[in-house]
Design an enzyme around this catalytic site. Structure first.
Site, PDB file in Angstrom:
ATOM      1  N   GLY A   1     -11.056   2.937   1.032  1.00  0.00           N
ATOM      2  CA  GLY A   1     -10.498   3.370   2.310  1.00  0.00           C
ATOM      3  C   GLY A   1     -11.558   4.069   3.143  1.00  0.00           C
ATOM      4  N   GLY A   2     -11.532   5.386   3.114  1.00  0.00           N
ATOM      5  CA  GLY A   2     -12.407   6.194   3.970  1.00  0.00           C
ATOM      6  C   GLY A   2     -13.877   5.806   3.899  1.00  0.00           C
TER       7      GLY A   2
ATOM      8  N   SER B   1     -10.330   7.361  -3.132  1.00  0.00           N
ATOM      9  CA  SER B   1     -11.560   8.136  -2.956  1.00  0.00           C
ATOM     10  C   SER B   1     -12.765   7.548  -3.697  1.00  0.00           C
ATOM     11  CB  SER B   1     -11.326   9.595  -3.354  1.00  0.00           C
ATOM     12  OG  SER B   1     -10.293  10.161  -2.574  1.00  0.00           O
TER      13      SER B   1
ATOM     14  N   HIS C   1       0.869  -1.189   0.000  1.00  0.00           N
ATOM     15  CA  HIS C   1       0.000   0.000   0.000  1.00  0.00           C
ATOM     16  C   HIS C   1       0.907   1.240   0.000  1.00  0.00           C
ATOM     17  CE1 HIS C   1      -2.740   3.111   1.378  1.00  0.00           C
ATOM     18  NE2 HIS C   1      -3.732   2.322   0.991  1.00  0.00           N
TER      19      HIS C   1
ATOM     20  N   GLU D   1      -3.816   2.373  -7.362  1.00  0.00           N
ATOM     21  CA  GLU D   1      -4.185   3.424  -6.419  1.00  0.00           C
ATOM     22  C   GLU D   1      -3.294   4.640  -6.642  1.00  0.00           C
ATOM     23  OE1 GLU D   1      -6.421   1.966  -2.826  1.00  0.00           O
ATOM     24  OE2 GLU D   1      -4.321   1.776  -2.314  1.00  0.00           O
TER      25      GLU D   1
ATOM     26  N   GLY E   1      -7.380   9.112  -0.038  1.00  0.00           N
ATOM     27  CA  GLY E   1      -7.725   9.907   1.134  1.00  0.00           C
ATOM     28  C   GLY E   1      -7.812  11.395   0.865  1.00  0.00           C
TER      29      GLY E   1
HETATM   30  P1  PGA Z   1      -9.512   6.224   0.177  1.00  0.00           P
HETATM   31  O1  PGA Z   1      -8.333   5.207   0.567  1.00  0.00           O
HETATM   32  O2  PGA Z   1     -10.646   5.402  -0.390  1.00  0.00           O
HETATM   33  O3  PGA Z   1      -9.875   6.883   1.488  1.00  0.00           O
HETATM   34  O4  PGA Z   1      -8.966   7.176  -0.811  1.00  0.00           O
HETATM   35  C1  PGA Z   1      -7.913   4.230  -0.318  1.00  0.00           C
HETATM   36  C2  PGA Z   1      -6.819   3.439   0.300  1.00  0.00           C
HETATM   37  O5  PGA Z   1      -6.295   3.801   1.376  1.00  0.00           O
HETATM   38  O6  PGA Z   1      -6.427   2.410  -0.257  1.00  0.00           O
END
Ligand code: PGA
Length: 237
Positions: free
Chosen positions: A219-220, A198, A84, A156, A162
């Site tokens: 993630g979030g 996101s 990650h 990603e 995030g």
């Molecule tokens: P996010 O995080 O969806 O909050 O952007 C993705 C991740 O941490 O893999």
């Protein structure tokens, strides 16, 4: 590094309630190590599986603080995130180390989710494919020695994690097509390529509609049961 006993239980109960008999996709949650026993109990006899957020490349021994593949197996863990961007950035994990984690996972019948993605500067400099190819290369070179059947790749873009800035479906598709081509060169046509950065209920369906986007790494938005469930339901075929 989110969660505690109380909110984990609420989240899993909420997820199971919102998804009951409604989805036809593979759903997994990747949880911090201390909560493995809790999550294993909560997910018994459900159609949701779970994974880890990291793995040691060592089998066992004097490696204080590390968590091995066999420890993951003890709790019925099926998946593990490898490389990650936060592990790469804050723990200096190189692509070679990440590939060795992928190999460890594959050797122990765990499904590694190999995370790759460029920074905003690399994107502006036109280096997206170069960066992704370099991150994938040590993993692809395992092809002749390891059974890659369980590999998953997550694209990603670091600038989208995030931040609330999602790659547009077209931007994501372009990179996914590149990753697909790299995989196909090694006859890894079956590998699923998921998008992260996101992902929300509002953008999930448009991302999933792209030909080379096979799912999402959330993630979030996964911290709210209804929101996460809505993303899963957007993937229904
Ligand atoms: P996010 O995080 O969806 O909050 O952007 C993705 C991740 O941490 O893999």
């Amino acid at each position: 590094m989110h969660g505690d006993l109380k909110t984990n239980a609420e989240l899993i109960h909420g997820l199971l309630k919102n998804l009951e008999h409604k989805h036809n996709t593979d759903v997994a949650v990747c949880v911090p190590f201390p909560y493995f026993a809790q999550i294993q109990n909560l997910l018994t006899n459900t159609d949701i599986t779970f994974g880890a957020q990291d793995i040691s490349t060592h089998e066992s021994g004097a490696y204080t603080g590390e968590i091995s593949a066999s420890m993951l197996h003890d709790f019925g863990c099926n998946w593990v995130l490898c490389g990650h961007s936060e592990r790469r950035a804050y723990h200096n994990e190189s692509s070679v180390q990440v590939a060795s984690k992928v190999k460890t996972a594959l050797d122990h019948s765990l499904s590694p989710v190999l995370c790759v993605g460029e920074t905003i500067t690399e994107r502006k400099d036109g280096l997206v494919e170069h960066v992704i190819a370099a991150q994938m290369a040590p993993v692809l070179s395992l092809t002749n020695t390891v059974n890659m059947a369980q590999l998953v790749v997550a694209y990603e873009p670091v600038w989208a994690i995030g931040t609330g800035h999602t790659a547009s479906p077209e931007q994501a598709q372009q990179v996914h097509a590149f990753i697909r081509a790299e995989l196909n060169k090694r006859d890894l046509n079956h590998v699923r390529i998921i998008y992260g950065g996101s992902v929300k209920p509002e953008n999930a369906a448009a991302l999933f509609a792209q030909p080379d986007i096979d799912g999402a790494l959330v993630g979030g938005a996964s911290l709210d049961a209804k929101t996460f469930a809505d993303i899963v339901l957007a993937a229904n075929l």
